[in-house]
Design a protein around this motif. Structure first.
Motif, PDB file in Angstrom:
ATOM      1  N   GLN A 188     -30.088  61.721 -30.089  1.00 13.53           N
ATOM      2  CA  GLN A 188     -30.662  60.439 -29.691  1.00 13.53           C
ATOM      3  C   GLN A 188     -30.649  60.253 -28.188  1.00 13.53           C
ATOM      4  N   VAL A 189     -31.761  59.756 -27.704  1.00 11.59           N
ATOM      5  CA  VAL A 189     -31.835  59.275 -26.325  1.00 11.59           C
ATOM      6  C   VAL A 189     -31.955  57.776 -26.457  1.00 11.59           C
ATOM      7  N   ASP A 190     -30.822  57.089 -26.335  1.00  4.40           N
ATOM      8  CA  ASP A 190     -30.755  55.665 -26.614  1.00  4.40           C
ATOM      9  C   ASP A 190     -31.707  54.883 -25.724  1.00  4.40           C
ATOM     10  N   PRO A 191     -32.293  53.770 -26.241  1.00  5.04           N
ATOM     11  CA  PRO A 191     -33.173  52.946 -25.414  1.00  5.04           C
ATOM     12  C   PRO A 191     -32.554  52.524 -24.091  1.00  5.04           C
ATOM     13  N   ALA A 192     -31.233  52.335 -24.077  1.00  7.48           N
ATOM     14  CA  ALA A 192     -30.583  51.946 -22.821  1.00  7.48           C
ATOM     15  C   ALA A 192     -30.686  53.048 -21.781  1.00  7.48           C
ATOM     16  N   TYR A 193     -30.824  54.298 -22.243  1.00  9.70           N
ATOM     17  CA  TYR A 193     -30.957  55.417 -21.320  1.00  9.70           C
ATOM     18  C   TYR A 193     -32.402  55.647 -20.927  1.00  9.70           C
ATOM     19  N   GLN A 194     -33.346  55.288 -21.817  1.00  8.95           N
ATOM     20  CA  GLN A 194     -34.741  55.623 -21.583  1.00  8.95           C
ATOM     21  C   GLN A 194     -35.225  55.130 -20.231  1.00  8.95           C
ATOM     22  N   ARG A 195     -34.786  53.943 -19.846  1.00 15.01           N
ATOM     23  CA  ARG A 195     -35.259  53.381 -18.596  1.00 15.01           C
ATOM     24  C   ARG A 195     -34.751  54.179 -17.397  1.00 15.01           C
ATOM     25  N   GLY A 196     -33.778  55.081 -17.659  1.00 10.74           N
ATOM     26  CA  GLY A 196     -33.270  55.898 -16.570  1.00 10.74           C
ATOM     27  C   GLY A 196     -34.080  57.156 -16.320  1.00 10.74           C
ATOM     28  N   PHE A 197     -35.131  57.419 -17.114  1.00 12.04           N
ATOM     29  CA  PHE A 197     -35.969  58.607 -16.889  1.00 12.04           C
ATOM     30  C   PHE A 197     -36.827  58.354 -15.658  1.00 12.04           C
ATOM     31  N   ARG A 198     -36.508  59.060 -14.571  1.00 13.42           N
ATOM     32  CA  ARG A 198     -37.145  58.745 -13.294  1.00 13.42           C
ATOM     33  C   ARG A 198     -37.782  59.939 -12.604  1.00 13.42           C
ATOM     34  N   TRP A 199     -37.655  61.112 -13.179  1.00 12.16           N
ATOM     35  CA  TRP A 199     -38.271  62.266 -12.523  1.00 12.16           C
ATOM     36  C   TRP A 199     -39.781  62.075 -12.438  1.00 12.16           C
ATOM     37  N   ASP A 200     -40.328  62.408 -11.280  1.00  6.70           N
ATOM     38  CA  ASP A 200     -41.782  62.361 -11.146  1.00  6.70           C
ATOM     39  C   ASP A 200     -42.376  63.648 -11.699  1.00  6.70           C
ATOM     40  N   TYR A 201     -43.703  63.763 -11.673  1.00  3.90           N
ATOM     41  CA  TYR A 201     -44.356  64.936 -12.246  1.00  3.90           C
ATOM     42  C   TYR A 201     -43.956  66.222 -11.537  1.00  3.90           C
ATOM     43  N   GLU A 202     -43.715  66.137 -10.230  1.00  5.92           N
ATOM     44  CA  GLU A 202     -43.318  67.334  -9.485  1.00  5.92           C
ATOM     45  C   GLU A 202     -41.968  67.854  -9.974  1.00  5.92           C
ATOM     46  N   GLN A 203     -41.034  66.935 -10.183  1.00  7.19           N
ATOM     47  CA  GLN A 203     -39.710  67.340 -10.664  1.00  7.19           C
ATOM     48  C   GLN A 203     -39.773  67.872 -12.099  1.00  7.19           C
ATOM     49  N   GLN A 204     -40.579  67.232 -12.922  1.00  6.91           N
ATOM     50  CA  GLN A 204     -40.750  67.712 -14.294  1.00  6.91           C
ATOM     51  C   GLN A 204     -41.364  69.114 -14.304  1.00  6.91           C
ATOM     52  N   THR A 205     -42.356  69.308 -13.440  1.00  8.52           N
ATOM     53  CA  THR A 205     -43.018  70.612 -13.367  1.00  8.52           C
ATOM     54  C   THR A 205     -42.054  71.692 -12.904  1.00  8.52           C
ATOM     55  N   THR A 206     -41.209  71.346 -11.928  1.00 11.55           N
ATOM     56  CA  THR A 206     -40.244  72.323 -11.427  1.00 11.55           C
ATOM     57  C   THR A 206     -39.281  72.752 -12.531  1.00 11.55           C
ATOM     58  N   TYR A 207     -38.886  71.809 -13.390  1.00  8.87           N
ATOM     59  CA  TYR A 207     -37.990  72.172 -14.490  1.00  8.87           C
ATOM     60  C   TYR A 207     -38.702  73.082 -15.488  1.00  8.87           C
ATOM     61  N   ILE A 208     -39.944  72.752 -15.829  1.00  6.48           N
ATOM     62  CA  ILE A 208     -40.728  73.599 -16.735  1.00  6.48           C
ATOM     63  C   ILE A 208     -40.869  74.994 -16.134  1.00  6.48           C
ATOM     64  N   GLU A 209     -41.130  75.061 -14.843  1.00 11.39           N
ATOM     65  CA  GLU A 209     -41.264  76.356 -14.164  1.00 11.39           C
ATOM     66  C   GLU A 209     -39.956  77.140 -14.235  1.00 11.39           C
TER      67      GLU A 209
END
Length: 369
Positions: free
Chosen positions: A36-57
């Motif tokens: 579970q990713v609790d709703p209280a945590y969801q609002r903490g998802f802050r990576w932008d697309y560049e950071q997300q892409t770097t992780y995928i890479e």
């Protein structure tokens, strides 16, 4: 007790396990409701697309990435307590599989970059050329499988761990990266106790009178500044700090309220709300917590003034109500002429002595309303 014995005693409170599943396994567990990713945590998802892409890479290139920390709940399910950005990035990339009922439209607009139900469209990557504009649907199947079967180290905080150990593990992990504000960390930590206290803070933070009395900026409210002010008032209204660190003090109060050692009763809640209602009626734009200079209130919200005014009114709420809003307004304004206020809110104001001094002064000052 010797130092070695003290270490051994505390070590027994932390029970952990580790394993290395594939992301495919974790996605399946998430879909089944077992991770579970609790709703209280969801609002903490802050990576932008560049950071997300770097992780995928990084996954595509088999570059080592940090572990994901999970906490085992009483019902046997797991909750993400560290690694939210990475976990959410994977959920978002595979969102068309995870949330097919959403029929979300692919979008790379910034307003969608932290909505895990909207499929990711990758940006430019630091190493791999050609990822720009690629999504789960357009990525070659071979590379999708590379992502799907990439392994990630999981460190699991077992449910046998003590409550204080779980709380401390969460706060220390998340403060290391400073991805969340201190109050966001506290609220998320409280979830480890299946506590309603964090929910109470969130509910109170929506109260119009509280928001008017504080006058916080949108940024401050977004990072749970309102909840922190409420917790701060609860703390100074019921406890005495044992350390000079306000963060440690608020952490301890949050812990006590979350695990049931402090009963935040309806009477406590009513006094808190009454305090803010009175202050909002006196000054509806946060002036109570700003400095009065050159015949006007100006500047940003001052937590030091909050300690004096809010706790002072709370401790004298009945008398302040009797005397009325005009008397309270005058008393707040006159307070700024006191040299003690300048001393308690100026340089070096973060000491334990001055924290206690602000609360004591507030209690005396508003007793004389």
């Amino acid at each position: 007790m010797s130092l070695i014995a003290a270490v051994e005693k505390e070590r027994h409170h932390v029970v952990v396990d580790s394993y290395t599943p594939t992301w495919n396994e974790l996605i399946a567990q998430y879909k089944a409701g077992d991770v579970q990713v609790d709703p209280a945590y969801q609002r903490g998802f802050r990576w932008d697309y560049e950071q997300q892409t770097t992780y995928i890479e990084s996954l595509l290139l088999n570059i080592p990435t940090p572990p994901i920390f999970l906490a085992e709940k009483a019902n046997g399910a797991f909750e993400v307590i560290d690694g939210l950005q990475r976990f959410s990035s994977i959920l978002k990339f595979f969102s068309s599989e995870i949330f097919p009922e959403e029929n979300a439209v692919e979008s790379n607009k910034s307003k969608h970059q932290n909505d895990i139900r909207v499929p990711t469209i990758l940006s430019e990557a630091p190493i791999i050329k050609g990822l720009l504009g690629v999504s789960r649907e357009t990525m070659p199947d071979t590379l999708v499988r590379t992502l799907r079967y990439s392994r990630v180290q999981i460190i699991l905080l077992k449910k046998e761990s003590s409550g204080v150990a779980r709380y401390n593990v969460f706060t220390r992990l998340n403060r290391a990266g400073t991805a969340l504000s201190n109050q966001e960390i506290r609220n998320c930590s409280a979830r480890l106790f299946d506590s309603e206290f964090a929910d109470s803070l969130n509910e109170m933070a929506t109260d119009d009178a509280i928001q008017e009395a504080l006058g916080l900026s949108t940024k401050e409210k977004t990072s749970m500044g309102t909840q922190e002010c409420i917790l701060r008032l609860i703390a100074f209204g019921n406890f005495t700090p044992t350390t000079k660190s306000i963060e440690d003090f608020l952490d301890s109060v949050m812990y006590l309220a979350s695990n049931g050692e402090f009963d935040f009763s309806e009477s406590h809640k009513k006094k808190i709300i009454s305090t803010f209602e009175l202050l909002a009626e006196a000054y509806p734009n946060g002036e109570s917590f700003k400095f009065y200079r050159n015949e006007k209130f100006s500047g940003q919200f001052s937590s030091n003034l909050f300690d004096i005014v809010a706790s002072g009114v709370l401790k004298n709420i009945a008398k302040c109500k009797r005397q009325g809003v005009d008397a309270l307004r005058d008393r707040i304004m006159a307070m700024h002429n006191e040299s003690e206020v300048a001393d308690l809110t100026g340089a070096g104001s973060n000491t334990r002595a001055k924290m206690m001094g602000r609360v004591a002064f507030g209690k005396r000052w508003f007793a004389g309303i």
